[in-house]
Scaffold this active site. Structure first.
Site, short mmCIF file in Angstrom:
data_model
loop_
_atom_site.label_atom_id
_atom_site.label_comp_id
_atom_site.label_asym_id
_atom_site.label_seq_id
_atom_site.Cartn_x
_atom_site.Cartn_y
_atom_site.Cartn_z
N ASP A 75 50.82 -4.52 23.46
CA ASP A 75 50.18 -5.67 24.10
C ASP A 75 51.21 -6.60 24.74
O ASP A 75 51.17 -7.83 24.58
CB ASP A 75 49.30 -6.43 23.09
N GLU B 37 35.69 -10.60 30.67
CA GLU B 37 36.48 -9.37 30.80
C GLU B 37 35.96 -8.54 31.97
O GLU B 37 36.74 -7.99 32.75
CB GLU B 37 36.39 -8.54 29.50
N ASN C 8 46.09 -2.56 30.95
CA ASN C 8 45.30 -2.71 29.72
C ASN C 8 44.61 -4.06 29.74
O ASN C 8 45.15 -5.03 30.28
CB ASN C 8 46.23 -2.64 28.50
N GLY D 243 32.48 1.25 26.14
CA GLY D 243 32.89 1.39 27.54
C GLY D 243 32.27 0.38 28.50
O GLY D 243 32.09 0.70 29.68
N MET E 81 41.66 2.34 21.80
CA MET E 81 42.13 1.75 20.56
C MET E 81 43.19 2.59 19.84
O MET E 81 43.35 2.47 18.63
CB MET E 81 40.94 1.45 19.63
N HIS F 86 43.21 -6.93 27.10
CA HIS F 86 43.35 -7.32 25.70
C HIS F 86 42.57 -8.62 25.49
O HIS F 86 42.69 -9.55 26.30
CB HIS F 86 44.83 -7.52 25.35
C1 GAR Z 1 37.02 -5.20 24.72
O1 GAR Z 1 36.72 -6.48 24.22
C2 GAR Z 1 38.51 -5.07 24.96
O2 GAR Z 1 39.13 -6.24 25.40
C3 GAR Z 1 38.98 -4.70 23.57
O3 GAR Z 1 38.01 -3.82 23.07
C4 GAR Z 1 36.74 -4.12 23.66
C5 GAR Z 1 36.17 -2.86 24.26
O4 GAR Z 1 34.87 -3.04 24.70
N1 GAR Z 1 40.27 -4.09 23.63
C6 GAR Z 1 41.17 -4.18 22.68
O5 GAR Z 1 40.99 -4.79 21.65
C7 GAR Z 1 42.47 -3.45 22.96
N2 GAR Z 1 43.46 -3.75 21.97
P1 GAR Z 1 34.22 -2.02 25.74
O6 GAR Z 1 34.39 -0.62 25.16
O7 GAR Z 1 32.78 -2.42 25.78
O8 GAR Z 1 34.92 -2.19 27.04
#
Ligand code: GAR
Length: 198
Positions: free
Chosen positions: A146, A175, A108, A13, A91, A110
């Site tokens: 996506d 991000e 979202n 998160g 996910m 990605h």
């Molecule tokens: C992030 O890098 C996000 O972009 C990716 O999962 C990670 C979550 O990290 N999302 C995906 O791959 C979606 N298909 P976080 O829980 O620390 O935010």
């Protein structure tokens, strides 16, 4: 009117934390719920520490019955009445029946420069392709995986010696800059894309 934001997570998160921390002061939105498909997700405790209501709906309890899992998610969201739903490291693939009632209100993040590398293993795929740049995208969610209108992208160079892990590590702070910037604009009704260079 202040916009109500629900954030859906599956893991640590860190994007959710960045989003929640950003929603203060004159920000047009406030968090109302953090919801996870995994009761063990580390992000749930972080959200609770930040004073945001948390809930988990364990997808494993539904076995292969994705419609039932999505109906449970939907009911919790209806009760929370979000104007905007942010998927932040969520996910699970969401089907059209879930998305349609919320379409236009789900965002979202990605970890690729969409339309490149939908799905998983985005960092490894960017390296295998010999890309000179990698990045992340925030987009509106449609029933296609996506896909959906791009609301922002952050780009960074791929460096000699990069690995999937080093790319992921360098991308994460981008991000955390991009998603709050997009959410702020989106909540204010502005759909122009946010473009960042890292
Ligand atoms: C992030 O890098 C996000 O972009 C990716 O999962 C990670 C979550 O990290 N999302 C995906 O791959 C979606 N298909 P976080 O829980 O620390 O935010």
């Amino acid at each position: 009117m202040t916009k109500r934001v629900a954030v859906l997570i599956s893991g640590g998160g860190s994007n959710m934390t960045a989003l929640i921390r950003s929603m203060t002061g004159d920000h047009p939105a406030r968090p109302v719920l953090v919801l996870s498909n995994d009761p063990q997700a580390g992000g749930l405790a972080k959200a609770a520490d930040l004073g945001v209501p948390v809930q988990a709906i364990d997808h494993k309890a539904f076995g292969k019955d994705r419609p039932a899992f999505e109906a449970a998610l939907h009911d919790v969201l209806v009760a929370a009445q979000p104007d905007i739903i942010c998927l932040a490291g969520f996910m699970r693939i969401l089907g059209a029946d879930f998305i349609t009632p919320w379409e236009g209100r789900i965002l979202n993040i990605h970890p690729s420069l969409l339309p490149k590398y939908r799905g998983l293993h985005t960092h490894a795929r960017a390296l295998e392709a010999g890309d000179t740049h990698h990045g992340c995208t925030v987009h509106q969610v449609t029933a296609a995986l996506d896909d959906g209108p791009v609301l922002g992208q952050a780009r960074m160079p791929v460096l000699p010696g990069d690995t999937p892990e080093s790319l992921a590590q360098r991308l994460l702070p981008l991000e955390h800059a991009l998603y709050p910037a997009v959410l702020r604009r989106f909540a204010a009704g502005d759909r122009r894309p946010v473009m960042l260079d890292g």
